[in-house]
Scaffold this motif. Structure first.
Motif, PDB file in Angstrom:
ATOM      1  N   CYS A  39     -10.894 -46.974 -11.947  1.00  7.37           N
ATOM      2  CA  CYS A  39     -11.709 -45.776 -12.113  1.00  7.37           C
ATOM      3  C   CYS A  39     -11.813 -45.064 -10.775  1.00  7.37           C
ATOM      4  N   LYS A  85     -13.471 -49.030 -20.809  1.00 11.17           N
ATOM      5  CA  LYS A  85     -13.562 -47.574 -20.918  1.00 11.17           C
ATOM      6  C   LYS A  85     -14.345 -47.227 -22.179  1.00 11.17           C
ATOM      7  N   TRP A 105      -9.360 -50.293 -14.860  1.00 12.30           N
ATOM      8  CA  TRP A 105      -9.311 -49.394 -16.032  1.00 12.30           C
ATOM      9  C   TRP A 105      -8.556 -50.112 -17.153  1.00 12.30           C
ATOM     10  N   VAL A 138     -14.450 -42.402 -19.872  1.00 11.28           N
ATOM     11  CA  VAL A 138     -14.996 -42.743 -18.557  1.00 11.28           C
ATOM     12  C   VAL A 138     -15.106 -44.258 -18.455  1.00 11.28           C
ATOM     13  N   CYS A 139     -15.364 -44.716 -17.271  1.00  7.97           N
ATOM     14  CA  CYS A 139     -15.527 -46.151 -17.014  1.00  7.97           C
ATOM     15  C   CYS A 139     -16.852 -46.630 -17.617  1.00  7.97           C
ATOM     16  N   SER A 161     -17.235 -41.777 -14.422  1.00  8.69           N
ATOM     17  CA  SER A 161     -16.054 -41.971 -13.581  1.00  8.69           C
ATOM     18  C   SER A 161     -14.811 -42.016 -14.455  1.00  8.69           C
ATOM     19  N   GLU A 162     -13.920 -41.067 -14.240  1.00  8.68           N
ATOM     20  CA  GLU A 162     -12.670 -41.018 -14.995  1.00  8.68           C
ATOM     21  C   GLU A 162     -11.610 -41.841 -14.265  1.00  8.68           C
ATOM     22  N   PRO A 163     -10.477 -42.100 -14.875  1.00  8.91           N
ATOM     23  CA  PRO A 163      -9.455 -42.927 -14.215  1.00  8.91           C
ATOM     24  C   PRO A 163      -8.741 -42.148 -13.111  1.00  8.91           C
TER      25      PRO A 163
END
Length: 693
Positions: A464, A477, A472, A444-445, A455-457
């Motif tokens: 993100c 990360k 990103w 995640v961020c 928050s994923e990419p």
């Protein structure tokens, strides 16, 4: 009584000297000592003195063993008869007589002798050796009664059958308890290194990578760390003063002092070669055998399997040569090219600061499933029926259960997925599940994570997925992990760098007290149970966070980035490491000049004469010998020179000096025979006066 004691001590000393010479392969010298002992014993009997039956029996049987190795089989039979005249039910004498009769081709007499041995003295080691002789007789005489007799023996003698199921010896079994644990069920509950608790009833998948020991009774379980291997240390192990005074040690896992008495007990037996921790939990049991595979062997022992030329490997000094690339039918030895396919042998290679080679001999009918107590310097070498390393024993077990030599399985596995080992990750979307760890992982961020958001990419992996659209990048990360036993995601930091990684990671004391860690810099203690578990996995497999990320987002198999670093299958063309190899120091020499420089170095000579790693059963307890092999004349009035005195200060110290001098001379003779010391080299520093005639 004084004369009686003097004579018996003289006979015992001759027996010990004969045994020492026998262990070094000096058959003629051993025969001489045993013969002299028999003469003294017979003289004592003629003078009306009483000689113990066991002592006279040992002299005859041991001389018969020396005669057997010299090829004097008829004289060996005669000595066995003399031993039987002293003790008619001597199992050792019956066994040795059967072996000598077999060499003389008198199979019928040997069969009858071995049958008597099994019925009268079914000791474990004797039984195993006789059993192989039985097979040999069956091949030559086709005696149907052989396999009719053996099952009856097992039924009638339950002690033999039960003992055979426990081939791994443990000299501490009557005084200590042993068990296995992992970092999840053996946890630290206080600031001291001994403040740990073993959770017996914890429901989890135990890795069993920690050895626990306790004395019989209600004593707490103590962790036993791997024994430190200091080349120049031959004294007794002692407790760490830091632990005694402060309950903690600033040196951590690098401390070479024992943390508890249980560690001293186990380390002492390990150094003597009487205990092998890998065999404590019976590798021949059904569960262990079913778990054995080539992948598990290499995950446990690291290193790789490799084919080498056996002619060169057994040469003195040892030469490492593989298949010759320009002419694949030959080995790469530049002096004499041997036929590689006819002479190749399988070797397990482990490369650290030095290189260690363990030859894996093919399983044959005379192999015994146990580790040789003199495996580091066994005089029988390839003809020894016992395994010379733990991995060789496990390879034998694997071959026996699967019916194929170990290299066949290795070659088959090289064409299959390494993921079958279970030590891999299986990805589902952007979430990764590691089988053995029972962990879920995702990236995640890091900026969003600070605000409590995950928050994923996005699809492009440039930003993100939050509204802030953070870049990103590698620095932005963070790896999150969630255990199947807990519902909370926790962050995982990179594995702390260390020259020597600890056996297990501990939880930070601040985290244990549910406080925030205020350590300036990167705290080397785990901040969660998940982090400790993943760090241990990464340490053992060589995996890094970047490998996990690469597997998750680029589709590259995790096995290519991690497992292949640890598991290298046999190949005829390995990296070029041809040349002389010193088995004591684990060093390679690429030329004759480098080899001569190595064997003439002070460090190598000290390794040869100290017996470090070779003679693990020797532990000197007194001072290094002085120049005068006699008792100190001022011993009665009090010697003012103390430890610097050139004379011995007790009969025990004087005897140890003599034993040490004889040991050094035998070591030197063996090293010269193995070409580990130059024939004209007579400069051995502090050992010079002990090696002179």
């Amino acid at each position: 009584p004084t004369f009686q004691g003097f004579m018996m001590q003289l006979v015992c000393n001759l027996l010990d000297e004969g045994n020492a010479a026998f262990c070094e392969g000096e058959w003629t010298l051993a025969r001489g000592h045993f013969s002299e002992g028999i003469s003294v014993a017979r003289y004592a009997q003629a003078e009306g003195l009483k000689v113990p039956v066991a002592l006279l029996e040992s002299l005859y049987v041991n001389r018969a063993a020396a005669l057997h190795n010299m090829g004097e089989f008829e004289l060996g039979v005669r000595d066995c008869d003399n031993a039987l005249s002293v003790s008619k039910d001597s199992g050792r004498a019956l066994y040795r007589k059967a072996v000598c009769l077999k060499e003389l081709g008198k199979y019928k007499e040997a069969y009858e002798c071995s049958t008597t041995c099994l019925l009268t003295s079914p000791q474990v080691n004797t039984f195993i050796n006789i059993y192989f002789i039985y097979i040999y007789f069956f091949l030559h005489l086709n005696m149907c009664t052989l396999f009719e007799f053996v099952p009856v023996l097992f039924q009638q003698n339950g002690r033999v059958a039960s003992t055979l199921s426990q081939l791994s010896k443990n000299p501490l079994e009557h005084t200590h308890d042993f068990t296995q644990a992992c970092s999840a069920c053996f946890t630290r509950i206080g600031p001291g290194v001994l403040d740990c608790e073993y959770k017996v009833d914890l429901g989890h998948f135990c890795k069993k990578d920690i050895l626990l020991c306790r004395r019989k009774g209600a004593n707490p379980w103590r962790r036993v760390r791997p024994r430190p291997t200091r080349n120049n240390f031959l004294g007794s192990y002692v407790l760490c003063k830091e632990v005694l005074e402060h309950q903690d040690c600033k040196y951590g896992e690098a401390c070479t002092f024992a943390y508890c008495q249980e560690e001293i007990d186990v380390w002492t037996q390990e150094r003597r070669g009487l205990l092998t921790r890998e065999l404590l939990f019976n590798p021949l049991s059904t569960n262990q055998r079913q778990a054995l595979s080539v992948l598990r062997l290499l995950n446990s022992h690291k290193g790789m399997f490799m084919f080498l030329c056996e002619e060169c490997f057994d040469y003195k000094p040892r030469i490492i040569s593989k298949r010759y690339k320009e002419s694949p039918s030959l080995c790469s030895n530049g002096v004499s090219h041997h036929q590689f396919d006819k002479n190749k042998c399988l070797v397990h290679v482990v490369k650290n600061s030095s290189i260690c080679y363990n030859k894996i001999r093919p399983l044959s009918y005379h192999c015994q499933f146990d580790v040789c107590p003199r495996r580091h310097s066994c005089p029988l070498e390839n003809s020894c029926s016992l395994a010379h390393s733990v991995i060789e024993l496990e390879c034998w077990i694997l071959q026996k259960d699967r019916g194929t030599h170990i290299h066949v399985y290795s070659l088959k596995l090289s064409h299959t997925s390494v993921q079958s080992s279970g030590m891999v990750a299986v990805g589902t979307g952007n979430v990764l599940a590691v089988k053995d760890l029972r962990l879920m992982m995702k990236f995640v961020c890091s900026q969003c994570w600070k605000d409590g958001l995950m928050s994923e990419p996005d699809k492009t992996q440039k930003y993100c997925s939050s509204k802030a659209r953070h870049s990103w990048t590698k620095e932005r990360k963070v790896l999150l992990v969630k255990s199947q036993d807990r519902e909370k995601w926790v962050s995982i930091r990179p594995l702390p760098f260390a020259k020597t990684y600890p056996q297990q990671y501990d939880i930070c004391v601040h985290v244990l007290k549910q406080k925030k860690c205020h350590y300036i810099g990167n705290c080397s203690f785990a901040h969660s149970h998940e982090e400790r578990e993943l760090w241990t996995y990464m340490k053992n497999t060589g995996c890094e966070i970047k490998h996990i990320y690469t597997h998750l987002f680029s589709g590259t198999p995790l096995s290519q980035s991690v497992e292949e670093k640890q598991i290298t299958m046999p190949t005829d063309f390995a990296e070029p490491i041809d040349g002389f190899h010193c088995r004591l120091c684990g060093k390679h020499s690429n030329s004759e000049r480098q080899w001569q420089q190595h064997i003439s170095s002070e460090r190598h000579k000290d390794r040869v004469l100290s017996g470090a790693g070779e003679e693990e059963n020797l532990t000197w307890i007194h001072r290094f010998p002085g120049h005068c092999f006699a008792l100190c004349p001022r011993l009665q009035t009090g010697c003012d020179e103390g430890v610097s005195c050139d004379f011995a200060h007790s009969d025990e110290e004087l005897q140890e000096w003599r034993d040490r001098r004889d040991f050094l001379r035998r070591r030197l003779d063996k090293a010269r025979a193995d070409m580990l010391i130059a024939p004209t080299d007579n400069d051995f520093g502090k050992y010079n006066f002990l090696l002179q005639d």
